[in-house]
Design a protein around this motif. Sequence first.
Motif: not given
Length: 774
Positions: A678-682, A717-732
């Motif tokens: 998650l931290e690497a994705l952010l 770039p805009e600051p990333p959304s932590r909620s969306a990044a975490l949900s993306a990993l869960q969806t994958f």
Amino acid sequence: MMKTWLCDSGQKLEIFIPFLGKYRPLAGRCCQTCTPKSWDNFYQTKFSSLGFRDAVRLTEEDTRYRGWLVRRVCGILAVWGRDVPDTPRDLATRICCRVCGVAAGQPQRSGGDSGSQRRWKEEILRILAGIQAPLARPLLRFCAWVLLKLLSRLFLSVQLHRGQLATVQGAAGTPDVPLLFLCAHKSPLDAPLLALLLFSQGLGAPRVALGGDTCTPRLRALLARLGGVFLPPQDEAEGLAGAVLAAYVAELLRSRQPLLLFLEEPALPRVVAPAAQRWLRPVCLALRQGAVPDVTVVPVGIAYDVTPGDTQALGLVGILRVALGAGPRNRGCARVDFGQPFSLQEFAAQGGWIRAEPRPEELPGAPGTTPSPPGDKAAIWGPGPTVAVGPETEEETLATRLGLHALSDTISCSAVTAVEITSALLLHKHRGAVLLSRLLRDFAWLLEEILLRQRDVGFSGQLQVLVWHSLALLSPRVTLHRLAPCGDALVVPGGSAEARGELRRLSAAVLPVFACEAVGACAIRALLLELLPFLGSSAGRPGIVLSQDELQRKTLELLRLLPPNLLGLQPCQPPECRSRDVLDKLLLCGLLEAEEPEGDCWACDVSRRPWARMDFSDSDSDSADELPKRCFKLSEPQGCPGFLLFLCRLLSPILGTFARAVTFLERPQWPQPEAVCLEALLQFLAEGDDVGESRVGGTHTDPQRGCRCSRGVSLPPEPPSRSAALSALQTFKDMGVLEELWGPAGPQIQLTQPFRCAAARAELETFVRQFVQM
């Protein structure tokens, strides 16, 4: 509703009254599917006519006294007149007995000499002292009075609907049934604000459930004396500490003290926090074991014009600094909304909406997806990062369902502020400089659209004053340039990453209002992208006809890709039913029109009914294949040009994060812990976002990647959304793109075999990007 009033001076004032017709929208109703009895029971008949009050400005009506002297000290009299329950003196004894009763069947606990039992009791008392402390009644009243003064300086007003308050007070009168407030979490100031509001409005001195990880020892000791309760440390969560926590929550509910619990973290919105899950489990366990006959759950939404402080925890010095530093220019309003209460017993008895993990065929169009390894795990639909996917106890399953459902209830009952509406227009409708007169018209249009969807707003007044107030609060991120010749002003959003990130954070509150329409608009966008090679130059012309089957297929693909908690949708509704709702709302808002097949007459003729000549027997001729397929024609709603593009852009930040997350999959060294991933994705998202970033100097669209390229200079770039990044990993993980492995170092995730191929990842990225609109 907009009205034009004529003043005595002859000037016309355009006034916005935030309700349609005679009554305000009744937002925040409980789920009619999961709690049908509560839908009718907990309801205030005179809800709309009761109006609002400022919760931090107490008057003599809040006291038992009257007179001119009372009006000057009414705050002190009101706070000192509230009842503060005493902590039972035998609380520790009862908890020890309850824990001993649970452990009586365990061989390692049932025996032992008196010395070991004494040491065990001392350990129980040590854990209990870390969870709670007796209330300090004089200190609680003094801090409540000081907090009233600080909040009145920090906010222009803290609005509370009297009808919602009357509904909660009626639910609090149910004998032997405690109240559980499940709240949204926007700021570290939420806990003292809501605790003060409940205390000052006669709902008791609530116990506020806190994590305690970021509190200093002195602050933790003070908060415990004021009603704060804390979780045991994570390494002590199981075993004896878990039993003590469950026993304390059961005794707390039996005493009918209100419990205030925050479902999310300020830095991680729309995701049920792990701390909330840990608090909900003993609540559900107490209900299952019969410690209380029922629990009344009250969702609580909160909205700020300007969020006080930052996303980090505020200490006492921080609260004082924020309050004393608030000047007249940067003060906004706050709004607290209570959703309709519902019965936890009824919610648990309904059961349901536990679904098996999605199979590959349930994600049509998602290439190369494979099912997760077989096992006995089940996933609750609407998977968020906190949905457990293993063998669960009954109370753990109920806690997961309750957390997800209450989270959607807090979103639906929260009011939309004027600052959030202005931010959504600047970021998603105009995306650049806009005249103030045009912004005023679009503000009024978006207001009416929000009210038509039964969502309330947290303001009223003159339209021009509202927009000017919003722009003043956004002044660090928005610049105004006066145009002298035409008497207008040019509104220019800031180009920095922080400015656009703040506008995106504020505009996210508008997405749940238009969630279904936004999903349908992105599905239309994906269909148009498929039709683009065949349409040629007529792609932008009206009269494009879409098939209902194809539109529902694309809608289902997108609904199964995005977790409902990110969209603010109720998790109990299956995607098939929600796709039909999406189609209905697209028709209602005017983006689609039913297209009748040529040569067929669909007129309803009620004059003749030749029933006698009709054959109602079973026949193969009545098969669904012979029914005419419905088609819809794209249209533009009258008075709101660009509505389809606006809806697509509302969802583009989340979809852009999902698309970039697919690109990220080729970078890490697999396997690795999910927290590290998650931290690497952010960090990868913060480096650049080719989907959602703004460009200067002209743009064009690359149809193959679905992103916008520029001939000019790109903005940061805009600051990333932590909620969306975490949900993306869960969806994958749910789609079978990632799999979870258990090893000596703990759980880790890695790519599944099909997606180790670059072609499969590229195909998955194309699948996600078809829904992304610049």
